[in-house]
Design a protein around this motif. Sequence first.
Motif, PDB file in Angstrom:
ATOM      1  N   ILE A 148      29.678  -4.047  31.219  1.00  0.00           N
ATOM      2  CA  ILE A 148      29.119  -4.214  29.883  1.00  0.00           C
ATOM      3  C   ILE A 148      29.106  -2.835  29.209  1.00  0.00           C
ATOM      4  O   ILE A 148      28.663  -1.853  29.799  1.00  0.00           O
ATOM      5  N   ALA A 149      29.587  -2.781  27.973  1.00  0.00           N
ATOM      6  CA  ALA A 149      29.750  -1.509  27.273  1.00  0.00           C
ATOM      7  C   ALA A 149      29.003  -1.524  25.957  1.00  0.00           C
ATOM      8  O   ALA A 149      28.530  -2.554  25.497  1.00  0.00           O
ATOM      9  N   GLY A 150      28.904  -0.340  25.344  1.00  0.00           N
ATOM     10  CA  GLY A 150      28.354  -0.247  24.009  1.00  0.00           C
ATOM     11  C   GLY A 150      27.162   0.679  23.899  1.00  0.00           C
ATOM     12  O   GLY A 150      26.741   1.299  24.882  1.00  0.00           O
ATOM     13  N   PRO A 151      26.597   0.785  22.695  1.00  0.00           N
ATOM     14  CA  PRO A 151      25.427   1.654  22.490  1.00  0.00           C
ATOM     15  C   PRO A 151      24.262   1.264  23.389  1.00  0.00           C
ATOM     16  O   PRO A 151      24.074   0.103  23.712  1.00  0.00           O
ATOM     17  N   TYR A 152      23.487   2.261  23.788  1.00  0.00           N
ATOM     18  CA  TYR A 152      22.297   2.181  24.645  1.00  0.00           C
ATOM     19  C   TYR A 152      22.643   2.053  26.137  1.00  0.00           C
ATOM     20  O   TYR A 152      21.750   1.840  26.953  1.00  0.00           O
ATOM     21  N   ASP A 153      23.908   2.179  26.486  1.00  0.00           N
ATOM     22  CA  ASP A 153      24.324   2.035  27.887  1.00  0.00           C
ATOM     23  C   ASP A 153      23.654   3.099  28.759  1.00  0.00           C
ATOM     24  O   ASP A 153      23.899   4.296  28.584  1.00  0.00           O
ATOM     25  N   GLU A 286      36.147  -0.243  17.801  1.00  0.00           N
ATOM     26  CA  GLU A 286      34.799  -0.301  17.242  1.00  0.00           C
ATOM     27  C   GLU A 286      33.749  -0.037  18.321  1.00  0.00           C
ATOM     28  O   GLU A 286      32.783   0.694  18.090  1.00  0.00           O
ATOM     29  N   THR A 287      33.940  -0.629  19.497  1.00  0.00           N
ATOM     30  CA  THR A 287      33.006  -0.379  20.604  1.00  0.00           C
ATOM     31  C   THR A 287      32.979   1.093  20.958  1.00  0.00           C
ATOM     32  O   THR A 287      31.909   1.695  21.146  1.00  0.00           O
ATOM     33  N   ILE A 288      34.142   1.712  21.037  1.00  0.00           N
ATOM     34  CA  ILE A 288      34.230   3.130  21.390  1.00  0.00           C
ATOM     35  C   ILE A 288      33.595   3.993  20.300  1.00  0.00           C
ATOM     36  O   ILE A 288      32.806   4.901  20.595  1.00  0.00           O
ATOM     37  N   ARG A 289      33.905   3.702  19.068  1.00  0.00           N
ATOM     38  CA  ARG A 289      33.373   4.511  17.968  1.00  0.00           C
ATOM     39  C   ARG A 289      31.849   4.404  17.883  1.00  0.00           C
ATOM     40  O   ARG A 289      31.151   5.408  17.740  1.00  0.00           O
ATOM     41  N   ASP A 290      31.316   3.188  17.991  1.00  0.00           N
ATOM     42  CA  ASP A 290      29.871   3.013  17.892  1.00  0.00           C
ATOM     43  C   ASP A 290      29.149   3.634  19.076  1.00  0.00           C
ATOM     44  O   ASP A 290      28.051   4.194  18.929  1.00  0.00           O
ATOM     45  N   THR A 291      29.763   3.541  20.245  1.00  0.00           N
ATOM     46  CA  THR A 291      29.162   4.170  21.426  1.00  0.00           C
ATOM     47  C   THR A 291      29.202   5.685  21.299  1.00  0.00           C
ATOM     48  O   THR A 291      28.234   6.377  21.647  1.00  0.00           O
ATOM     49  N   TRP A 294      26.421   6.717  19.027  1.00  0.00           N
ATOM     50  CA  TRP A 294      25.127   6.660  19.724  1.00  0.00           C
ATOM     51  C   TRP A 294      24.970   7.844  20.679  1.00  0.00           C
ATOM     52  O   TRP A 294      23.902   8.461  20.740  1.00  0.00           O
ATOM     53  N   ILE A 295      26.010   8.184  21.400  1.00  0.00           N
ATOM     54  CA  ILE A 295      25.966   9.330  22.315  1.00  0.00           C
ATOM     55  C   ILE A 295      25.633  10.604  21.543  1.00  0.00           C
ATOM     56  O   ILE A 295      24.776  11.396  21.956  1.00  0.00           O
ATOM     57  N   ALA A 298      21.942  10.335  20.508  1.00  0.00           N
ATOM     58  CA  ALA A 298      20.933  10.222  21.568  1.00  0.00           C
ATOM     59  C   ALA A 298      20.981  11.356  22.571  1.00  0.00           C
ATOM     60  O   ALA A 298      19.994  11.625  23.263  1.00  0.00           O
ATOM     61  N   GLY A 299      22.127  12.031  22.680  1.00  0.00           N
ATOM     62  CA  GLY A 299      22.250  13.060  23.699  1.00  0.00           C
ATOM     63  C   GLY A 299      22.539  12.455  25.057  1.00  0.00           C
ATOM     64  O   GLY A 299      22.830  11.269  25.188  1.00  0.00           O
ATOM     65  N   GLU A 300      22.416  13.242  26.095  1.00  0.00           N
ATOM     66  CA  GLU A 300      22.766  12.811  27.438  1.00  0.00           C
ATOM     67  C   GLU A 300      21.639  12.022  28.086  1.00  0.00           C
ATOM     68  O   GLU A 300      20.478  12.422  28.044  1.00  0.00           O
ATOM     69  N   VAL A 301      21.986  10.881  28.689  1.00  0.00           N
ATOM     70  CA  VAL A 301      21.020  10.099  29.463  1.00  0.00           C
ATOM     71  C   VAL A 301      20.924  10.722  30.856  1.00  0.00           C
ATOM     72  O   VAL A 301      21.898  10.812  31.574  1.00  0.00           O
ATOM     73  N   LYS A 302      19.724  11.158  31.232  1.00  0.00           N
ATOM     74  CA  LYS A 302      19.587  11.892  32.494  1.00  0.00           C
ATOM     75  C   LYS A 302      18.688  11.213  33.519  1.00  0.00           C
ATOM     76  O   LYS A 302      18.821  11.466  34.708  1.00  0.00           O
ATOM     77  N   CYS A 303      17.759  10.386  33.069  1.00  0.00           N
ATOM     78  CA  CYS A 303      16.727   9.930  33.993  1.00  0.00           C
ATOM     79  C   CYS A 303      16.776   8.437  34.289  1.00  0.00           C
ATOM     80  O   CYS A 303      15.905   7.931  34.990  1.00  0.00           O
ATOM     81  N   SER A 304      17.749   7.698  33.783  1.00  0.00           N
ATOM     82  CA  SER A 304      17.790   6.271  34.049  1.00  0.00           C
ATOM     83  C   SER A 304      18.093   6.005  35.519  1.00  0.00           C
ATOM     84  O   SER A 304      19.010   6.606  36.098  1.00  0.00           O
ATOM     85  N   PRO A 305      17.366   5.076  36.151  1.00  0.00           N
ATOM     86  CA  PRO A 305      17.670   4.732  37.548  1.00  0.00           C
ATOM     87  C   PRO A 305      19.011   4.025  37.686  1.00  0.00           C
ATOM     88  O   PRO A 305      19.523   3.884  38.800  1.00  0.00           O
ATOM     89  N   LEU A 306      19.585   3.584  36.565  1.00  0.00           N
ATOM     90  CA  LEU A 306      20.872   2.898  36.586  1.00  0.00           C
ATOM     91  C   LEU A 306      22.051   3.854  36.443  1.00  0.00           C
ATOM     92  O   LEU A 306      23.202   3.447  36.532  1.00  0.00           O
TER      93      LEU A 306
END
Length: 325
Positions: A148-153, A286-291, A294-295, A298-306
């Motif tokens: 599953i791809a897209g913003p908030y991943d 569109e998926t790539i551009r929107d993601t 968002w990146i 939002a910056g780098e996701v560092k603490c998600s357990p996923l």
Amino acid sequence: MRVLVMGGTLFLGRHIVEVALGRGHDVTIFNRGQENPTLFPEIERLVGDRNSNLSSLAGREFEAAIDPSAYNPEQIHLLLSALKGPPRHYTFISSISVYRGFAPGIQYDEDADLLAGSEGYGALKARTEAAIWSAMPERVAILRPGLIAGPYDPTGRFTYWIRRIEAGGRVLAPGRRERPVQFIDARDLAEWAMLLAEDQVSAVYNAAGPHSTLTMGQFLDHCLEASQSDARLEWLTDEQILASGIEGWTELPLWIAENDTEAGGIFHADNRRARGLELGFRPVAETIRDTRDWIRAAGEVKCSPLLVKTLSTVKEQSTINACQP
């Protein structure tokens, strides 16, 4: 329609809530209150733990439940026991990981053999499907997506390629340019899940991305176009990557050796049944551009357990040097 969304503030669940609100539904979310606790202030938020404390759901009634977060049968038993009665319809987001294997080059549909037992993510998802169907026969839509791809991943899988190409330089591109890949935008999956809930559709569907219409080369070309960086793709064969000790799917997302006897055919999911019920896919660009947007915001996701541990630049460059001196 009164809709219960389990989770609802992280990734796919967040998109489901946005779709449900956009379609005028009365939405309640249930989660631990730890991820984005101020999101969706206009809706009812019930706090608890689906493994141990569902008291806030006691005696409640809903017309539909959409569940992207159940991972074992006990979670289903606890939820249905807490509610006053089962919802009229249950949409469960499962996974193609329930299948027993993905033979190289072989397309598989919803009737393929499932994993047995209760060990590991895929087997537990399969047992969870069975638990829901047993409790609410003919009132359940079971959706089996792949990546599953897209913003908030929060996993770092899809976003790895966008970040890596934006960083520029020599980029390890895995396998054949013509190798098929499949993924689905979370927003497309959310919209379709809501449609199935509204129509009370009951069946099992592969909700993977389009088959044989997107290649790894095309995907990376779209990433290059979106980034406008100086990145240069360095294509290495499956054999070269395997010899370097790089792990497929985690270190190199969207890549598994095509001749892998257990998973080489993972990107050959047959989704004709789902497409026949209006599952649609927005353009990959569109998926790539929107993601990407968002990146950047939002910056780098560092603490998600996923979050998975993807390929380090040092290992990537040393592998390229060894294979293409």
